[in-house]
Design an enzyme around this catalytic site. Structure first.
Site, mmCIF file in Angstrom:
data_model
loop_
_atom_site.group_PDB
_atom_site.id
_atom_site.type_symbol
_atom_site.label_atom_id
_atom_site.label_comp_id
_atom_site.label_asym_id
_atom_site.label_seq_id
_atom_site.Cartn_x
_atom_site.Cartn_y
_atom_site.Cartn_z
ATOM 1 N N GLU A 286 0.833 -1.217 0.000
ATOM 2 C CA GLU A 286 0.000 0.000 0.000
ATOM 3 C C GLU A 286 0.867 1.267 0.000
ATOM 4 O OE1 GLU A 286 -2.296 -0.270 3.588
ATOM 5 O OE2 GLU A 286 -3.212 -2.176 3.049
ATOM 6 N N PRO A 287 1.760 1.435 -0.941
ATOM 7 C CA PRO A 287 2.629 2.617 -0.902
ATOM 8 C C PRO A 287 1.922 3.869 -1.422
ATOM 9 C CG PRO A 287 3.100 1.374 -2.875
ATOM 10 C CD PRO A 287 2.011 0.610 -2.132
ATOM 11 N N GLY A 288 2.213 4.999 -0.829
ATOM 12 C CA GLY A 288 1.703 6.277 -1.316
ATOM 13 C C GLY A 288 2.877 7.193 -1.600
ATOM 14 N N ARG A 289 3.492 7.648 -0.497
ATOM 15 C CA ARG A 289 4.560 8.642 -0.582
ATOM 16 C C ARG A 289 5.682 8.240 -1.556
ATOM 17 N NH1 ARG A 289 5.460 11.954 3.853
ATOM 18 N NH2 ARG A 289 4.505 10.371 5.156
ATOM 19 N N CYS A 354 -3.030 33.582 8.382
ATOM 20 C CA CYS A 354 -2.870 34.242 9.677
ATOM 21 C C CYS A 354 -2.568 33.244 10.785
ATOM 22 C CB CYS A 354 -4.119 35.046 9.990
ATOM 23 S SG CYS A 354 -4.324 36.303 8.736
ATOM 24 N N GLU A 355 -1.445 32.583 10.682
ATOM 25 C CA GLU A 355 -0.954 31.651 11.707
ATOM 26 C C GLU A 355 0.569 31.716 11.652
ATOM 27 O OE1 GLU A 355 -2.599 28.449 13.081
ATOM 28 O OE2 GLU A 355 -4.555 28.685 12.120
HETATM 29 N N1 LLP Z 1 -1.824 2.199 4.169
HETATM 30 C C1 LLP Z 1 -2.472 2.728 5.213
HETATM 31 C C2 LLP Z 1 -3.444 1.898 5.948
HETATM 32 C C3 LLP Z 1 -2.209 4.054 5.595
HETATM 33 O O1 LLP Z 1 -2.832 4.570 6.645
HETATM 34 C C4 LLP Z 1 -1.266 4.816 4.862
HETATM 35 C C5 LLP Z 1 -0.957 6.194 5.225
HETATM 36 C C6 LLP Z 1 -0.640 4.215 3.753
HETATM 37 C C7 LLP Z 1 -0.940 2.900 3.453
HETATM 38 C C8 LLP Z 1 0.355 4.924 2.887
HETATM 39 O O2 LLP Z 1 1.488 5.319 3.575
HETATM 40 P P1 LLP Z 1 2.745 5.938 2.780
HETATM 41 O O3 LLP Z 1 3.316 4.839 1.895
HETATM 42 O O4 LLP Z 1 2.262 7.062 1.945
HETATM 43 O O5 LLP Z 1 3.665 6.355 3.841
HETATM 44 N N2 LLP Z 1 -0.068 13.097 6.045
HETATM 45 C C9 LLP Z 1 1.117 12.403 6.483
HETATM 46 C C10 LLP Z 1 1.102 10.954 6.144
HETATM 47 C C11 LLP Z 1 -0.118 10.220 6.661
HETATM 48 C C12 LLP Z 1 -0.125 8.782 6.281
HETATM 49 C C13 LLP Z 1 -1.438 8.169 6.576
HETATM 50 N N3 LLP Z 1 -1.537 6.818 6.189
HETATM 51 C C14 LLP Z 1 2.350 13.111 5.921
HETATM 52 O O6 LLP Z 1 2.214 14.081 5.186
HETATM 53 O O7 LLP Z 1 3.477 12.737 6.251
#
Ligand code: LLP
Length: 421
Positions: A286-289, A354-355
């Site tokens: 489940e990669p995002g970043r 304004c923060e």
């Molecule tokens: N799977 C689940 C169940 C998650 O909760 C998340 C991220 C991911 C996968 C993806 O994680 P990644 O590969 O992107 O690290 N807003 C924060 C990050 C919040 C992540 C929330 N969950 C930031 O900007 O650092």
């Protein structure tokens, strides 16, 4: 690929001159590179295959960047999706991701969202990644009502402590996420949960922006132990997301290579799981970043300078409502001038909100900048636009795509005041 370089002292992003863009498009805006997005996805996916992981399924974490055009690109590459709301589910389907490649995470799924997911055509979702027993009961009831069978994956809380910001750490029992081993195993004995549900997988996700993989390894061992104890013929093991990127130059040497990450998963599962069973479940990610952070930039214009004795403020037209990570987590993102020149001063780069936390960087060495000059905030493809808001009643910014053939396309137009209600 080096995403940012200077050519004739002008900043280029994936080969595109940024200053020429601002003649046509109003700042602030996000720009994403299709080439880099594709490269990041391919590296991840091929890395999993090279490490010998079984039938890997990459479910892009939509929360990191749900822009439809970006998700369409990933869908064409074969990506699935990790979603956490009905909105993300709709977006994933519309972008062409088949339901059977979608995992539905999140602690607060509503009945409406569950029913929406269950009503999808065909076999439905890959899985509901269940985070509590009450949720499991509700999913089973909804499936009964709709005469369906729900595919269940338990999200295990492995009780580990990864090294990351406390707001994005999720793998301990003090966090709201996942179920403890004990509850998972007990639930399997209770018939009330399973009349219209079937356990097909087990998942783990311990946090985000992980650079140190010690806790990841521990979590994979726990995942394997509990998977074996379920004594169910699981179809998949979901190892979550969380792999970090190097936002700060000091992080570059700590950054795990995809190969290192994949080999760690393969070796850990080999010892802790495969050596003890004949089961060969597929591996879900489940990669995002790691897929999208580096494929995006945020471009801003300098509005004016302000000097308060030894504090030099550069005030820009982008704000914390557009990009929240620095103000929310104190996160570092590099700031680069679009015109290269000697960095002769240290500045605080601040937005119009304004923060006091509306600050993209303090004491950053920069060249002298005047009204109309451009600054770029780096590595903003993930958790950028998706976490933005209309705070201070500001319109949401434009999003641009630099296509592979080097054409620029508007993939989300800027909001103007008339659209704000
Ligand atoms: N799977 C689940 C169940 C998650 O909760 C998340 C991220 C991911 C996968 C993806 O994680 P990644 O590969 O992107 O690290 N807003 C924060 C990050 C919040 C992540 C929330 N969950 C930031 O900007 O650092």
């Amino acid at each position: 690929m080096n995403e940012l370089t200077y050519k004739n002292k002008k900043l280029q992003f994936a080969g595109q001159d940024i200053s020429t863009l601002t003649k046509k498009f109003k700042t602030p805006f996000f720009i994403y590179s299709e080439e880099m997005l594709t490269e990041n996805y391919e590296q991840f996916s091929q890395g999993a295959q090279k490490a010998g992981l079984i039938d890997p399924l990459i479910c892009f974490a939509m929360k990191s960047n749900p822009n439809k055009e970006l998700v369409k690109i990933l869908a064409k590459l074969g990506s699935g999706a990790d979603i956490v709301s009905g909105g993300e589910l709709k977006r994933a389907i519309e972008a062409g991701i088949p339901a059977e490649k979608i995992v539905f995470s999140g602690v607060g799924k509503t009945q409406e969202e569950i029913e929406y997911a269950l009503k999808l055509k065909g076999q439905g979702l890959n899985s509901f990644n269940v985070e509590s027993l009450e949720e499991l009961e509700l999913i089973n009831q909804c499936a009964k009502k709709l005469k369906k069978q729900a595919r269940i994956c338990f999200r295990l809380n492995p009780v580990v402590q990864p090294k990351t910001h406390k707001y994005i750490s999720t793998g301990n029992k003090t966090h709201k996420f996942g179920l403890l081993e004990h509850d998972i195993l007990l639930s399997l004995k209770e018939k009330k949960y399973w009349s219209h549900s079937k356990l097909v997988g087990l998942s783990v996700h311990i946090g985000s922006q992980l650079l140190d993989l010690k806790a990841t390894k521990k979590a994979l061992v726990r995942l394997s132990e509990v998977a074996l104890k379920t004594e169910c013929p699981l179809e998949f093991l979901d190892v979550g997301g969380g792999l970090g990127v190097d936002y700060h130059p000091d992080e570059t040497h700590k950054l795990p290579h995809i190969e290192t990450y994949m080999n760690l998963i393969a070796e850990t599962l080999e010892k802790a799981f495969y050596a003890k069973t004949d089961l060969r479940p597929r591996i879900v990610f489940e990669p995002g970043r790691r897929i999208v952070a580096k494929a995006g930039l945020f471009v801003m214009k300098v509005l004016r300078n302000k000097v308060s004795e030894d504090n030099h403020f550069v005030i820009v037209d982008g704000g914390m409502n557009d990009f929240m990570r620095p103000s929310l987590y104190g996160a570092y993102h590099a700031l680069l001038p679009v015109k290269d020149a000697p960095k002769t001063q240290k500045c605080h780069v601040v937005g119009p909100i304004c923060e006091t936390s509306d600050c993209f960087g303090s004491d950053r060495p920069l060249p002298p900048l005047k009204s109309g000059d451009l600054l770029v905030l780096k590595d903003t493809g993930a958790y950028g636009y998706s976490m933005g808001s209309n705070y201070n009643l500001r319109g949401r910014p434009l999003e641009l795509l630099l296509e592979k053939k080097k054409k620029i396309r508007v993939i989300n137009k800027a909001q103007d005041y008339s659209e704000l209600t």
